[in-house]
Design a protein around this motif. Structure first.
Motif, PDB file in Angstrom:
ATOM      1  N   ARG A 114       0.805  -1.223   0.000  1.00 25.52           N
ATOM      2  CA  ARG A 114       0.000   0.000   0.000  1.00 25.52           C
ATOM      3  C   ARG A 114       0.837   1.273   0.000  1.00 25.52           C
ATOM      4  N   LYS A 115       2.102   1.172   0.413  1.00 27.43           N
ATOM      5  CA  LYS A 115       2.982   2.344   0.348  1.00 27.43           C
ATOM      6  C   LYS A 115       3.658   2.403  -1.028  1.00 27.43           C
ATOM      7  N   ASP A 116       4.400   3.462  -1.249  1.00 27.33           N
ATOM      8  CA  ASP A 116       5.017   3.649  -2.561  1.00 27.33           C
ATOM      9  C   ASP A 116       6.410   3.045  -2.654  1.00 27.33           C
ATOM     10  N   GLU A 117       6.860   2.401  -1.592  1.00 25.70           N
ATOM     11  CA  GLU A 117       8.169   1.770  -1.618  1.00 25.70           C
ATOM     12  C   GLU A 117       8.138   0.469  -0.823  1.00 25.70           C
ATOM     13  N   LEU A 118       9.005  -0.451  -1.219  1.00 22.56           N
ATOM     14  CA  LEU A 118       9.111  -1.736  -0.534  1.00 22.56           C
ATOM     15  C   LEU A 118      10.019  -1.605   0.694  1.00 22.56           C
ATOM     16  N   GLY A 119       9.921  -2.556   1.587  1.00 21.36           N
ATOM     17  CA  GLY A 119      10.861  -2.592   2.706  1.00 21.36           C
ATOM     18  C   GLY A 119      10.226  -2.677   4.065  1.00 21.36           C
ATOM     19  N   GLY A 120       9.052  -2.033   4.252  1.00 23.33           N
ATOM     20  CA  GLY A 120       8.388  -2.103   5.544  1.00 23.33           C
ATOM     21  C   GLY A 120       9.280  -1.605   6.676  1.00 23.33           C
ATOM     22  N   ASN A 121       9.242  -2.321   7.789  1.00 28.80           N
ATOM     23  CA  ASN A 121      10.020  -1.913   8.968  1.00 28.80           C
ATOM     24  C   ASN A 121      11.521  -2.066   8.772  1.00 28.80           C
ATOM     25  N   LEU A 122      11.918  -2.854   7.782  1.00 30.18           N
ATOM     26  CA  LEU A 122      13.353  -3.030   7.528  1.00 30.18           C
ATOM     27  C   LEU A 122      14.001  -1.709   7.115  1.00 30.18           C
ATOM     28  N   ARG A 123      13.229  -0.804   6.565  1.00 23.93           N
ATOM     29  CA  ARG A 123      13.769   0.498   6.167  1.00 23.93           C
ATOM     30  C   ARG A 123      14.246   1.322   7.368  1.00 23.93           C
ATOM     31  N   HIS A 124      13.739   1.009   8.539  1.00 18.90           N
ATOM     32  CA  HIS A 124      14.085   1.798   9.722  1.00 18.90           C
ATOM     33  C   HIS A 124      15.247   1.197  10.512  1.00 18.90           C
ATOM     34  N   LEU A 125      15.722   0.034  10.101  1.00 15.21           N
ATOM     35  CA  LEU A 125      16.851  -0.586  10.796  1.00 15.21           C
ATOM     36  C   LEU A 125      18.149  -0.098  10.183  1.00 15.21           C
ATOM     37  N   ARG A 126      19.055   0.412  11.019  1.00 17.37           N
ATOM     38  CA  ARG A 126      20.325   0.934  10.509  1.00 17.37           C
ATOM     39  C   ARG A 126      21.490   0.008  10.819  1.00 17.37           C
ATOM     40  N   VAL A 212      13.070  13.506  24.199  1.00 18.04           N
ATOM     41  CA  VAL A 212      12.418  12.203  24.392  1.00 18.04           C
ATOM     42  C   VAL A 212      12.064  11.639  23.028  1.00 18.04           C
ATOM     43  N   MET A 213      12.506  10.425  22.751  1.00 18.72           N
ATOM     44  CA  MET A 213      12.258   9.802  21.444  1.00 18.72           C
ATOM     45  C   MET A 213      12.149   8.292  21.601  1.00 18.72           C
ATOM     46  N   THR A 214      11.682   7.637  20.548  1.00 18.34           N
ATOM     47  CA  THR A 214      11.591   6.171  20.569  1.00 18.34           C
ATOM     48  C   THR A 214      12.920   5.563  20.142  1.00 18.34           C
ATOM     49  N   GLN A 215      13.060   4.269  20.357  1.00 11.90           N
ATOM     50  CA  GLN A 215      14.291   3.579  19.953  1.00 11.90           C
ATOM     51  C   GLN A 215      14.524   3.705  18.450  1.00 11.90           C
ATOM     52  N   ARG A 216      13.453   3.603  17.657  1.00 11.76           N
ATOM     53  CA  ARG A 216      13.611   3.725  16.204  1.00 11.76           C
ATOM     54  C   ARG A 216      14.136   5.104  15.835  1.00 11.76           C
ATOM     55  N   GLU A 217      13.547   6.145  16.398  1.00 10.33           N
ATOM     56  CA  GLU A 217      13.988   7.511  16.100  1.00 10.33           C
ATOM     57  C   GLU A 217      15.421   7.737  16.571  1.00 10.33           C
ATOM     58  N   PHE A 218      15.746   7.198  17.727  1.00 11.27           N
ATOM     59  CA  PHE A 218      17.096   7.342  18.264  1.00 11.27           C
ATOM     60  C   PHE A 218      18.115   6.634  17.368  1.00 11.27           C
ATOM     61  N   GLU A 219      17.782   5.437  16.911  1.00 14.80           N
ATOM     62  CA  GLU A 219      18.694   4.670  16.051  1.00 14.80           C
ATOM     63  C   GLU A 219      18.970   5.412  14.750  1.00 14.80           C
ATOM     64  N   ARG A 221      18.770   8.684  14.212  1.00 10.19           N
ATOM     65  CA  ARG A 221      19.575   9.877  14.483  1.00 10.19           C
ATOM     66  C   ARG A 221      21.009   9.506  14.813  1.00 10.19           C
ATOM     67  N   LEU A 222      21.174   8.410  15.536  1.00 10.82           N
ATOM     68  CA  LEU A 222      22.516   7.976  15.926  1.00 10.82           C
ATOM     69  C   LEU A 222      23.319   7.534  14.711  1.00 10.82           C
ATOM     70  N   ALA A 223      22.665   6.734  13.825  1.00 11.75           N
ATOM     71  CA  ALA A 223      23.368   6.193  12.659  1.00 11.75           C
ATOM     72  C   ALA A 223      23.639   7.254  11.601  1.00 11.75           C
ATOM     73  N   SER A 224      22.780   8.265  11.529  1.00 16.96           N
ATOM     74  CA  SER A 224      22.948   9.293  10.498  1.00 16.96           C
ATOM     75  C   SER A 224      23.877  10.420  10.932  1.00 16.96           C
ATOM     76  N   GLY A 225      24.333  10.396  12.196  1.00 17.17           N
ATOM     77  CA  GLY A 225      25.237  11.426  12.679  1.00 17.17           C
ATOM     78  C   GLY A 225      24.552  12.728  13.022  1.00 17.17           C
ATOM     79  N   GLN A 226      23.207  12.713  13.171  1.00 18.12           N
ATOM     80  CA  GLN A 226      22.458  13.933  13.469  1.00 18.12           C
ATOM     81  C   GLN A 226      22.445  14.264  14.955  1.00 18.12           C
ATOM     82  N   MET A 227      23.021  13.394  15.769  1.00 20.39           N
ATOM     83  CA  MET A 227      22.978  13.611  17.209  1.00 20.39           C
ATOM     84  C   MET A 227      24.362  13.997  17.734  1.00 20.39           C
TER      85      MET A 227
END
Length: 499
Positions: A114-126, A212-219, A221-227
């Motif tokens: 239903r979304k415009d890209e494949l991957g589901g939750n795997l897209r959020h794992l860094r 305050v953020m969730t584990q997904r949001e934290f991961e 930000r941590l992996a992208s160097g934004q923190m």
């Protein structure tokens, strides 16, 4: 041997009846000329401390089975052709794995996302605990799916409705942007792999403080160097949104995700204090070693319960965390730079709608519920429909992909056949007795009875009937008969029990 009927007294028919039925069929006897007395579930187990009375009850059950067997009649099984293609709903790792598994065996697959890209939750794992690169895995799966000649992708589309039965389904899908132009797909099996979502907290200052953020949001930000490097400790709070009155289940993956991110923090900033406030640490299987590694690296674990939950106070540059450690009985405060919430895994919003379309059950938490946890872990009572991944329950990536392979394997047992026999033990409507009251239509859990307006009677498609007998029991006019459970047969069984 001139056998005309066979009666077996043993354990549950759920596992053994098909075995015995196939055995007598190979001997030349109609498989429905068989009756079974379940003396394990109904005698030896419930009356294990009363062996004498259990034995007498077993004799009575055998007598009832013999009495019924006298009136059994051979039933016919018609055969219907199989549409050798599959519909997979959901383009996450489970859905893509299932689609590839079937396509690699030579079966055409329609993959609906239903979304415009494949991957589901795997897209959020860094990154993963075992150092597997999830981004590389994702790219490889997407490339294989898009380039596979037997996989038809339907991106940005939703399932509107479906009808039919195992081997012969017809489903309509349509783009979310233009639902008025549906496409009809014919397929023999359906695999539901719609995934799950991360709970959006409304507690612990989430949405009120940027710290305050969730584990997904934290991961991310941590992996992208934004923190920036935290100046003060980082505190992680477990079981946010689950293991409570609203959701009493464990989301399974949260502890491992917290430890994964804690280990990454200690790797990047060895001298940074990291606290994990938990109810119970549940790092399943060999993931326990990562928990031990986190302790060796100095991650501090503080246990709380529902009566002593952590409390937060936003003081601008810091979040003040008050806690009560159950293990030591000590109360304390932590001045934290960031609060990371291990949010629950919750059911995808599509689950309830799809459960109605395919007449398959969901549990009280909104996840799809299999037919039997041991015997049919990826199947439903509705034949030809399968489930895998986090649509079934919260699970790790490797578990999700393994379950997708299992669902594809079960689906392939249908697609590999040219014809499928239709069960003979089905409900049959006598049109001369049917008054069209529609009681059967309303009570059938699988929505099988259909009212024929032209004839003014209800009709039941044998290939769709599950043989549950609800309609036959509810029919006031006795117009519906369940084969192999007809009134005369049941009356004989009851008489045998009474005498």
């Amino acid at each position: 041997m001139n056998l005309t009927r066979v009666v077996v007294a043993s354990c549950t028919p759920r596992t053994h009846e098909p075995v015995f039925q196939n055995a007598i069929r190979e001997a030349g006897l109609n498989r429905y000329l068989f009756e079974m007395a379940n003396i394990r579930d109904q005698c030896s187990w419930p009356h294990m401390h009363e062996p004498d009375r259990a034995t007498e009850k077993a004799k009575e059950l055998v007598a009832a089975a013999v009495a019924k067997a006298r009136l059994l009649e051979p039933l016919e099984e018609i055969k219907l052709p199989v549409t050798k293609s599959a519909l997979v709903i959901g383009g996450g790792p489970a859905g893509m794995t299932a689609a590839l598994a079937l396509a690699d065996q030579g079966f055409p697959v329609h993959l609906v996302e239903r979304k415009d890209e494949l991957g589901g939750n795997l897209r959020h794992l860094r990154y993963l605990l075992d150092d597997t690169d999830p981004h590389h895995l994702l790219e490889d799966m997407i490339d294989r799916v898009k380039s596979h000649p037997l996989i038809s992708l339907h991106m940005g589309c939703e399932l509107i409705d479906a009808e039919g039965f195992v081997g012969n389904f017809k489903s309509r899908i349509a783009p979310r942007e233009d639902p008025d132009e549906p496409i009809e797909i014919s397929h023999g099996v359906t695999i539901i792999a719609t995934g799950a979502e991360e709970y959006r907290p409304n507690e612990y200052l989430y949405g009120e403080s940027e710290r305050v953020m969730t584990q997904r949001e934290f991961e991310e930000r941590l992996a992208s160097g934004q923190m920036e490097r935290p100046k003060r400790p980082v505190v992680m709070i477990q079981c946010v949104g689950c293991r409570n009155e609203e959701r009493n289940y464990c989301s399974r993956i949260c502890c491992s995700v917290a430890i994964k991110n804690a280990l990454m923090l200690t790797k990047m900033y060895p001298d940074l204090p990291v606290y994990i406030l938990y109810k119970d640490v549940r790092t399943f299987g060999f993931r326990e070693e990562f928990y031990r590694e986190a302790r060796r690296r100095g991650v501090i674990f503080l246990r709380y319960d529902d009566e002593h939950k952590p409390s937060l106070r936003d003081e601008g540059d810091i979040i003040r965390v008050s806690y009560h450690d159950m293990n030591s009985g000590v109360e304390g405060e932590i001045e934290a730079s960031y609060i990371i919430l291990s949010a629950a895994v919750v059911s995808d919003g599509e689950a309830k709608r799809l459960s109605k379309i395919f007449s398959v059950p969901i549990d009280e938490d909104g996840f799809f519920m299999e037919a039997h946890v041991k015997l049919k872990p990826v199947e439903f009572a509705t034949q030809g429909v399968y489930v895998c991944g986090m649509a079934h329950s919260p699970m790790f990536l490797d578990e999700s992909m393994a379950q997708a392979m299992a669902a594809a394997s079960r689906a392939a047992t249908v697609l590999s056949k040219d014809e499928l026999p239709v069960e003979g033990m089905v409900a049959v409507v006598n049109p001369l007795k049917c008054v069209g009251c529609l009681t059967c239509v309303s009570v059938c859990p699988y929505q099988v009875p259909k009212f024929n307006e032209e004839k003014g009677v209800v009709e039941i498609e044998p290939a769709e009937c599950h043989g549950c007998g609800v309609c036959a029991a509810a029919c006031f006019g006795k117009a519906i008969t369940l084969k192999k459970f007809e009134d005369e047969q049941l009356a004989e069984s009851i008489d045998a029990l009474l005498w």
